[in-house]
Write a protein that holds these residues in place. Structure first.
Motif, mmCIF file in Angstrom:
data_model
loop_
_atom_site.group_PDB
_atom_site.id
_atom_site.type_symbol
_atom_site.label_atom_id
_atom_site.label_comp_id
_atom_site.label_asym_id
_atom_site.label_seq_id
_atom_site.Cartn_x
_atom_site.Cartn_y
_atom_site.Cartn_z
ATOM 1 N N LEU A 60 13.067 19.227 74.230
ATOM 2 C CA LEU A 60 14.005 18.123 74.324
ATOM 3 C C LEU A 60 15.433 18.629 74.510
ATOM 4 O O LEU A 60 16.181 18.129 75.355
ATOM 5 C CB LEU A 60 13.907 17.233 73.084
ATOM 6 C CG LEU A 60 14.772 15.986 73.082
ATOM 7 C CD1 LEU A 60 14.341 15.042 74.184
ATOM 8 C CD2 LEU A 60 14.692 15.306 71.736
ATOM 9 N N LEU A 61 15.815 19.636 73.762
ATOM 10 C CA LEU A 61 17.154 20.207 73.909
ATOM 11 C C LEU A 61 17.337 20.878 75.264
ATOM 12 O O LEU A 61 18.386 20.746 75.905
ATOM 13 C CB LEU A 61 17.431 21.198 72.785
ATOM 14 C CG LEU A 61 17.706 20.598 71.408
ATOM 15 C CD1 LEU A 61 17.819 21.694 70.360
ATOM 16 C CD2 LEU A 61 18.964 19.767 71.445
ATOM 17 N N ALA A 62 16.322 21.607 75.712
ATOM 18 C CA ALA A 62 16.411 22.257 77.027
ATOM 19 C C ALA A 62 16.489 21.215 78.142
ATOM 20 O O ALA A 62 17.280 21.357 79.084
ATOM 21 C CB ALA A 62 15.221 23.184 77.235
ATOM 22 N N VAL B 87 13.902 18.635 86.582
ATOM 23 C CA VAL B 87 13.475 19.586 85.551
ATOM 24 C C VAL B 87 13.827 19.057 84.159
ATOM 25 O O VAL B 87 13.016 19.135 83.230
ATOM 26 C CB VAL B 87 14.103 20.978 85.809
ATOM 27 C CG1 VAL B 87 13.850 21.910 84.649
ATOM 28 C CG2 VAL B 87 13.548 21.569 87.076
ATOM 29 N N GLY B 88 15.037 18.510 84.017
ATOM 30 C CA GLY B 88 15.446 17.972 82.718
ATOM 31 C C GLY B 88 14.587 16.797 82.279
ATOM 32 O O GLY B 88 14.124 16.726 81.138
ATOM 33 N N GLY B 89 14.346 15.869 83.196
ATOM 34 C CA GLY B 89 13.486 14.736 82.871
ATOM 35 C C GLY B 89 12.057 15.149 82.574
ATOM 36 O O GLY B 89 11.393 14.600 81.694
ATOM 37 N N PHE C 213 4.727 12.833 88.495
ATOM 38 C CA PHE C 213 5.298 11.875 89.433
ATOM 39 C C PHE C 213 6.767 12.177 89.695
ATOM 40 O O PHE C 213 7.242 12.137 90.834
ATOM 41 C CB PHE C 213 5.137 10.458 88.876
ATOM 42 C CG PHE C 213 5.646 9.385 89.787
ATOM 43 C CD1 PHE C 213 4.931 9.031 90.910
ATOM 44 C CD2 PHE C 213 6.834 8.740 89.522
ATOM 45 C CE1 PHE C 213 5.397 8.035 91.755
ATOM 46 C CE2 PHE C 213 7.312 7.747 90.356
ATOM 47 C CZ PHE C 213 6.586 7.389 91.481
ATOM 48 N N LEU C 214 7.505 12.514 88.647
ATOM 49 C CA LEU C 214 8.924 12.845 88.777
ATOM 50 C C LEU C 214 9.125 14.103 89.614
ATOM 51 O O LEU C 214 9.989 14.142 90.500
ATOM 52 C CB LEU C 214 9.526 13.031 87.383
ATOM 53 C CG LEU C 214 11.015 13.252 87.279
ATOM 54 C CD1 LEU C 214 11.765 11.988 87.666
ATOM 55 C CD2 LEU C 214 11.370 13.643 85.863
#
Length: 117
Positions: A14-16, A47-49, A75-76
């Motif tokens: 989550l932090l990354a 990548v973040g999502g 999907f993202l």
């Protein structure tokens, strides 16, 4: 013990993921032209999502939520680069296309090389 490990790993993901999303937002604000802004938004945003959704999958402890989060990540990762490419192509073919920040315009040179039929 395993639940604690999954929770800590989920928090790290989550932090990354939030860090990647923040870097993408900073890139959108700071980069000079549309193409580099879209690159920052599509790569870092995807990548973040994806990392945030994987963190949800790890910390939910529910199979259906984890499956939906993993499918959402796939999907993202599949749709974000395609949509960024399409937006860049529309902008390049549009009337407001400026070549001020472009070093090489390979699409225009390829278009000129084709023999007219």
């Amino acid at each position: 013990m395993i639940a604690d490990l999954a929770t800590y790993l989920g928090c790290a993901l989550l932090l990354a993921g939030a860090s990647f999303a923040l870097l993408g937002a900073i890139g959108v604000l700071r980069l000079p032209d549309l193409y580099t802004r879209m690159h920052a938004a599509s790569k870092a945003g995807a990548v973040g999502g994806g990392m945030i959704l994987l963190a949800v999958a790890l910390t939910s402890f529910d199979g259906s939520v984890a499956l939906r989060a993993i499918l959402g990540t796939g999907f993202l990762l599949l749709t974000t680069p395609v949509s960024a490419h399409l937006l860049a192509r529309v902008n390049h073919r549009g009337k407001d296309h400026s070549e001020v920040n472009m070093v090489v315009d390979e699409l225009t040179s390829k278009r000129k090389e084709k023999p007219s039929s």
